[in-house]
Design a protein around this motif. Structure first.
Motif, mmCIF file in Angstrom:
data_model
loop_
_atom_site.group_PDB
_atom_site.id
_atom_site.type_symbol
_atom_site.label_atom_id
_atom_site.label_comp_id
_atom_site.label_asym_id
_atom_site.label_seq_id
_atom_site.Cartn_x
_atom_site.Cartn_y
_atom_site.Cartn_z
ATOM 1 N N ILE A 59 4.591 11.043 1.384
ATOM 2 C CA ILE A 59 4.005 9.634 0.588
ATOM 3 C C ILE A 59 5.120 8.424 1.104
ATOM 4 O O ILE A 59 6.246 8.788 1.490
ATOM 5 C CB ILE A 59 4.092 10.131 -0.688
ATOM 6 C CG1 ILE A 59 3.580 8.777 -1.573
ATOM 7 C CG2 ILE A 59 5.520 10.238 -1.394
ATOM 8 C CD1 ILE A 59 3.204 9.045 -2.962
ATOM 9 N N ARG A 60 4.432 7.453 1.248
ATOM 10 C CA ARG A 60 5.354 6.246 1.862
ATOM 11 C C ARG A 60 4.913 5.065 1.099
ATOM 12 O O ARG A 60 3.722 4.888 0.669
ATOM 13 C CB ARG A 60 5.095 6.098 3.394
ATOM 14 C CG ARG A 60 5.624 7.278 4.182
ATOM 15 C CD ARG A 60 4.978 7.285 5.607
ATOM 16 N NE ARG A 60 3.517 7.631 5.499
ATOM 17 C CZ ARG A 60 2.747 8.909 5.388
ATOM 18 N NH1 ARG A 60 3.540 9.719 5.107
ATOM 19 N NH2 ARG A 60 1.878 8.918 5.723
ATOM 20 N N VAL A 61 5.957 4.167 0.958
ATOM 21 C CA VAL A 61 5.621 3.070 0.289
ATOM 22 C C VAL A 61 5.872 1.873 1.462
ATOM 23 O O VAL A 61 6.747 1.790 1.927
ATOM 24 C CB VAL A 61 6.312 2.559 -0.786
ATOM 25 C CG1 VAL A 61 6.056 1.171 -1.442
ATOM 26 C CG2 VAL A 61 5.883 3.757 -1.890
ATOM 27 N N TYR A 113 6.536 18.571 -1.632
ATOM 28 C CA TYR A 113 6.587 18.412 -3.046
ATOM 29 C C TYR A 113 5.822 19.447 -3.691
ATOM 30 O O TYR A 113 4.921 20.155 -3.059
ATOM 31 C CB TYR A 113 6.005 17.162 -3.426
ATOM 32 C CG TYR A 113 6.795 16.100 -3.130
ATOM 33 C CD1 TYR A 113 7.848 15.432 -4.148
ATOM 34 C CD2 TYR A 113 6.675 15.158 -2.160
ATOM 35 C CE1 TYR A 113 8.378 14.132 -3.643
ATOM 36 C CE2 TYR A 113 7.207 14.104 -1.716
ATOM 37 C CZ TYR A 113 8.183 13.644 -2.561
ATOM 38 O OH TYR A 113 9.121 12.504 -2.259
ATOM 39 N N LYS A 114 6.241 19.963 -4.985
ATOM 40 C CA LYS A 114 5.406 21.041 -5.663
ATOM 41 C C LYS A 114 4.149 20.824 -5.820
ATOM 42 O O LYS A 114 3.198 21.553 -5.718
ATOM 43 C CB LYS A 114 6.333 21.453 -6.968
ATOM 44 C CG LYS A 114 5.748 22.602 -7.621
ATOM 45 C CD LYS A 114 6.687 23.121 -8.707
ATOM 46 C CE LYS A 114 6.109 24.110 -9.467
ATOM 47 N NZ LYS A 114 6.957 24.625 -10.553
ATOM 48 N N TRP A 125 0.886 -1.381 -0.025
ATOM 49 C CA TRP A 125 0.022 -0.083 -0.033
ATOM 50 C C TRP A 125 0.875 1.260 0.080
ATOM 51 O O TRP A 125 1.924 1.246 0.400
ATOM 52 C CB TRP A 125 -1.149 0.203 1.021
ATOM 53 C CG TRP A 125 -0.515 -0.037 2.514
ATOM 54 C CD1 TRP A 125 -0.334 1.215 3.358
ATOM 55 C CD2 TRP A 125 -0.097 -1.000 3.319
ATOM 56 N NE1 TRP A 125 0.391 0.783 4.556
ATOM 57 C CE2 TRP A 125 0.392 -0.534 4.713
ATOM 58 C CE3 TRP A 125 -0.073 -2.478 3.083
ATOM 59 C CZ2 TRP A 125 0.783 -1.470 5.686
ATOM 60 C CZ3 TRP A 125 0.462 -3.160 4.203
ATOM 61 C CH2 TRP A 125 0.749 -2.814 5.463
ATOM 62 N N ILE A 126 0.183 2.345 -0.297
ATOM 63 C CA ILE A 126 0.688 3.753 -0.366
ATOM 64 C C ILE A 126 0.231 4.387 0.663
ATOM 65 O O ILE A 126 -1.332 4.437 0.631
ATOM 66 C CB ILE A 126 0.585 4.194 -1.668
ATOM 67 C CG1 ILE A 126 1.196 3.490 -2.851
ATOM 68 C CG2 ILE A 126 1.239 5.886 -1.894
ATOM 69 C CD1 ILE A 126 2.440 3.308 -2.811
ATOM 70 N N GLU A 127 0.895 5.184 1.464
ATOM 71 C CA GLU A 127 0.294 6.140 2.581
ATOM 72 C C GLU A 127 0.607 7.712 1.836
ATOM 73 O O GLU A 127 1.648 7.926 1.662
ATOM 74 C CB GLU A 127 0.821 6.015 3.635
ATOM 75 C CG GLU A 127 0.564 4.915 4.505
ATOM 76 C CD GLU A 127 0.841 4.569 5.907
ATOM 77 O OE1 GLU A 127 1.763 5.539 6.290
ATOM 78 O OE2 GLU A 127 0.486 3.821 6.631
ATOM 79 N N LEU A 128 -0.575 8.342 1.709
ATOM 80 C CA LEU A 128 -0.346 9.753 1.155
ATOM 81 C C LEU A 128 -0.835 10.571 2.134
ATOM 82 O O LEU A 128 -1.965 10.790 2.719
ATOM 83 C CB LEU A 128 -1.162 10.150 0.001
ATOM 84 C CG LEU A 128 -1.015 11.163 -0.990
ATOM 85 C CD1 LEU A 128 0.562 11.335 -1.322
ATOM 86 C CD2 LEU A 128 -1.889 11.006 -2.012
ATOM 87 N N GLY A 129 0.093 11.753 2.589
ATOM 88 C CA GLY A 129 -0.134 12.643 3.521
ATOM 89 C C GLY A 129 0.558 12.603 4.855
ATOM 90 O O GLY A 129 1.102 11.478 5.195
ATOM 91 N N CYS A 130 0.524 13.784 5.665
ATOM 92 C CA CYS A 130 1.538 13.609 6.881
ATOM 93 C C CYS A 130 0.623 13.172 8.203
ATOM 94 O O CYS A 130 -0.501 13.356 8.009
ATOM 95 C CB CYS A 130 2.160 15.006 7.058
ATOM 96 S SG CYS A 130 3.129 15.634 5.851
ATOM 97 N N GLU A 139 7.636 9.905 -7.750
ATOM 98 C CA GLU A 139 8.884 9.429 -7.075
ATOM 99 C C GLU A 139 8.583 8.013 -6.527
ATOM 100 O O GLU A 139 9.386 7.288 -6.568
ATOM 101 C CB GLU A 139 9.225 10.281 -5.983
ATOM 102 C CG GLU A 139 10.049 11.389 -6.469
ATOM 103 C CD GLU A 139 10.770 12.134 -5.304
ATOM 104 O OE1 GLU A 139 10.857 11.634 -4.277
ATOM 105 O OE2 GLU A 139 11.361 13.342 -5.531
ATOM 106 N N ALA A 140 7.280 7.834 -5.942
ATOM 107 C CA ALA A 140 6.945 6.666 -5.533
ATOM 108 C C ALA A 140 6.707 5.384 -6.466
ATOM 109 O O ALA A 140 7.358 4.325 -6.319
ATOM 110 C CB ALA A 140 5.544 6.438 -4.812
#
Length: 76
Positions: free
Chosen positions: A37-39, A53-54, A24-29, A62-63
């Protein structure tokens, strides 16, 4: 602003593969990580992006690149 047309799977084939395969991908702080973003997989976090990120698309790119490299290194 440029609008890109196409399905999510067309734009991000490696992220789509990852999500359909149990990762899964996590998006947000959040309170655990400041990255945008995290993988992750069942074993934990494999990669995390920058704090800012812009655009969200830049973070997704990037992910996508990380997962493509991970697939190559791990024979997928």
């Amino acid at each position: 602003m440029e609008i890109v047309k196409g399905s999510f799977d067309d734009l991000y084939p490696n992220i789509a593969w990852w999500a359909q395969g149990g990762g899964w991908i996590e998006l947000g702080c959040d309170e655990y990580s400041r990255s945008l973003i995290r993988v992750l997989d069942i074993g934990g976090m494999l990669w995390e992006g920058k704090v800012k990120y812009k655009t969200v698309a830049a973070a997704m790119d990037e992910a996508e690149t990380f997962i493509a490299q991970w697939r190559k290194e791990n024979g997928y």
